[in-house]
Design an enzyme around this catalytic site. Structure first.
Site, PDB file in Angstrom:
ATOM      1  N   ASP A  98       7.547   2.644   6.630  1.00 11.46           N
ATOM      2  CA  ASP A  98       6.780   3.704   5.974  1.00 11.46           C
ATOM      3  C   ASP A  98       6.177   4.731   6.942  1.00 11.46           C
ATOM      4  OD1 ASP A  98       5.663   5.027   3.722  1.00 11.46           O
ATOM      5  OD2 ASP A  98       3.763   4.030   4.090  1.00 11.46           O
ATOM      6  N   CYS A 103      11.782   9.917 -16.168  1.00 13.05           N
ATOM      7  CA  CYS A 103      10.737  10.001 -15.138  1.00 13.05           C
ATOM      8  C   CYS A 103      10.188  11.422 -15.031  1.00 13.05           C
ATOM      9  CB  CYS A 103      11.259   9.507 -13.791  1.00 13.05           C
ATOM     10  SG  CYS A 103      12.719  10.369 -13.163  1.00 13.05           S
ATOM     11  N   GLN A 116      -5.303   9.645  -2.980  1.00 15.13           N
ATOM     12  CA  GLN A 116      -5.561   9.314  -1.584  1.00 15.13           C
ATOM     13  C   GLN A 116      -6.314  10.412  -0.828  1.00 15.13           C
ATOM     14  OE1 GLN A 116      -2.004   7.409   0.362  1.00 15.13           O
ATOM     15  NE2 GLN A 116      -1.060   7.760  -1.638  1.00 15.13           N
ATOM     16  N   ASP A 142       2.116   4.632 -11.139  1.00 18.96           N
ATOM     17  CA  ASP A 142       3.372   3.924 -11.429  1.00 18.96           C
ATOM     18  C   ASP A 142       4.158   4.536 -12.576  1.00 18.96           C
ATOM     19  OD1 ASP A 142       3.259   1.784  -9.504  1.00 18.96           O
ATOM     20  OD2 ASP A 142       1.656   0.884 -10.678  1.00 18.96           O
ATOM     21  N   CYS A 148       6.281   7.054 -13.147  1.00 17.41           N
ATOM     22  CA  CYS A 148       7.708   7.377 -13.045  1.00 17.41           C
ATOM     23  C   CYS A 148       8.563   6.137 -12.855  1.00 17.41           C
ATOM     24  CB  CYS A 148       7.957   8.398 -11.936  1.00 17.41           C
ATOM     25  SG  CYS A 148       7.606   7.809 -10.277  1.00 17.41           S
ATOM     26  N   ASN A 172     -19.582  -0.121   3.276  1.00 19.39           N
ATOM     27  CA  ASN A 172     -18.340  -0.109   4.061  1.00 19.39           C
ATOM     28  C   ASN A 172     -17.897  -1.538   4.381  1.00 19.39           C
ATOM     29  OD1 ASN A 172     -18.034   2.686   4.185  1.00 19.39           O
ATOM     30  ND2 ASN A 172     -19.377   2.855   5.958  1.00 19.39           N
ATOM     31  N   LYS A 205     -14.096   6.171   0.310  1.00 14.16           N
ATOM     32  CA  LYS A 205     -14.469   7.414  -0.376  1.00 14.16           C
ATOM     33  C   LYS A 205     -13.504   7.819  -1.487  1.00 14.16           C
ATOM     34  CE  LYS A 205     -16.100  11.174   1.806  1.00 14.16           C
ATOM     35  NZ  LYS A 205     -16.091  12.486   2.527  1.00 14.16           N
TER      36      LYS A 205
END
Length: 379
Positions: free
Chosen positions: A134, A194, A220, A241, A243, A280, A298
């Site tokens: 990735d 999709c 994100q 999730d 599609c 945290n 956050k």
């Protein structure tokens, strides 16, 4: 060295250690992907999380000395959660996407690649490798497609005949000359489910994604979520999730082959209100092992606040008022103001009006005004 025999041994060993699919391809440049990436960049469709150098993303020889072949692997992950908790008024829940269930897939896939590399190293004394999952330079999807793992679907996911698109991908470049496997032909046909189902229209055409409007990307980000996406995010805390869920190739697909991928229901579908004031340390202890934690708390907190507005649950008003009045982060205070407006009620309205008098940050003041506008629309 008989590389044909070695290839067969590698395939057999990969099955022994739980690799669900393996494929081999050449280390030639990925020209088609290069052209697509250039076009994506020109259109402003990149997320910004990608490796910045397109040449390195598509030319293995730029990141590895004398590459001869690439080995791609895939691990199947579950699509259904056993004993999934249900949210209810006063105890609403968010959801992490399936790719964030269980242990961070980067760790799981890399472990398999390392085992595979160690096996090959035991067979060939001068073998060299570069492992990627990735975050490496190469595009996992392009490697997997050319190695015959699956085809690249219209939803920009690799779709396998056996496991649908619910697979994690990884690859290793090597200096060993393995014979390439045949790429798999596209099997999406005329289906556009999709594209039709994408909540934000981020799938602009088959195989092309505008990451800037993709909910998986938006969850994100760390700043304020653009207005036009807030109602569409629903209760998603990380990823999307949709599609994959509508894809006919995923119908009935649910594999539980790796214990580390099994979700903890209270982490994969957590209660929303406890996320608002989580420290945290608490966040790291509870969520640190899942891939959805990589951007910190956050974005998750902001998304939880939006989700509470989505549910319009009056029980969340007091907690959101506390966030509005006490949180030091303008993006979080502002999102709480918007969410209070969505939920409505006199308590929320009064809190927004008081905050409007006390708040000094222009970003938060703008969000307070948006929250108050919801009350005007009700009149």
């Amino acid at each position: 060295m008989d590389y044909g025999k070695l290839k067969d041994e590698i395939i057999a060993y990969s099955r022994e250690i739980g690799i669900d699919k393996i494929g081999f391809t050449s280390a030639d440049p990925f020209i088609e992907m290069k052209n697509l990436l250039i076009r994506q960049e020109e259109l402003g469709y990149q997320s910004g999380f990608e490796h910045k150098n397109i040449e390195e993303r598509t030319h293995p020889e730029l990141i590895f000395d004398e590459p001869r072949s690439i080995i791609a692997i895939a691990l199947a992950y579950p699509s259904k959660m056993n004993n999934a908790p249900r949210g209810k008024p006063g105890a609403r829940r968010g959801i992490f996407c399936k790719a964030s269930w269980g242990v961070d897939y980067h760790v799981l896939v890399r472990e398999k690649l390392e085992q595979l590399a160690a096996f090959i190293d035991s067979k060939v004394c001068d073998a060299r490798f570069k492992l990627m999952v990735d975050t490496g330079e190469l595009v996992d999807r392009a490697v997997a497609e050319r190695a015959g793992i699956g085809w690249s679907g219209k939803n920009c996911s690799i779709i396998t005949p056996e496991f649908g698109s619910y697979v994690y991908l990884g690859e290793m470049i090597t200096n060993l000359p393995f014979a390439p496997d045949e790429p798999m032909h596209d099997q999406c046909g005329e289906c556009t489910k999709c594209l039709d189902a994408c909540p934000t229209g981020a799938l602009v055409q088959p195989g092309q994604l505008d990451a800037q409007s993709c909910i998986a990307f938006l969850t994100q980000t760390k700043g304020l979520l653009p207005d036009e996406f807030r109602d569409k995010i629903g209760n998603r805390l990380y990823g999307c999730d949709t599609c994959q869920a509508v894809c006919p190739k995923n119908k009935g697909v649910d594999f539980h082959l790796h214990p580390g991928m099994e979700p903890d229901p209270d982490i994969a579908k957590p209660l929303l209100q406890p996320l608002l004031d989580i420290s945290n340390r608490e966040f790291k202890e509870k969520y640190g092992a899942v891939s959805g934690s990589w951007r910190g708390k956050k974005p998750i907190q902001r998304n939880a606040i939006i989700a509470l507005g989505h549910f319009k649950d009056q029980s969340a008003v007091s907690d959101l008022i506390k966030v509005l009045n006490e949180d030091v982060r303008p993006e979080i205070r502002g999102t709480a103001a918007w969410s209070l407006g969505k939920i409505g009620g006199e308590q929320a309205k009064e809190a927004l009006m008081r905050a409007q008098e006390m708040e000094e940050d222009p970003v938060v003041l703008e969000e307070i005004e948006k929250g108050l506008q919801f009350f005007e629309l009700e009149m």
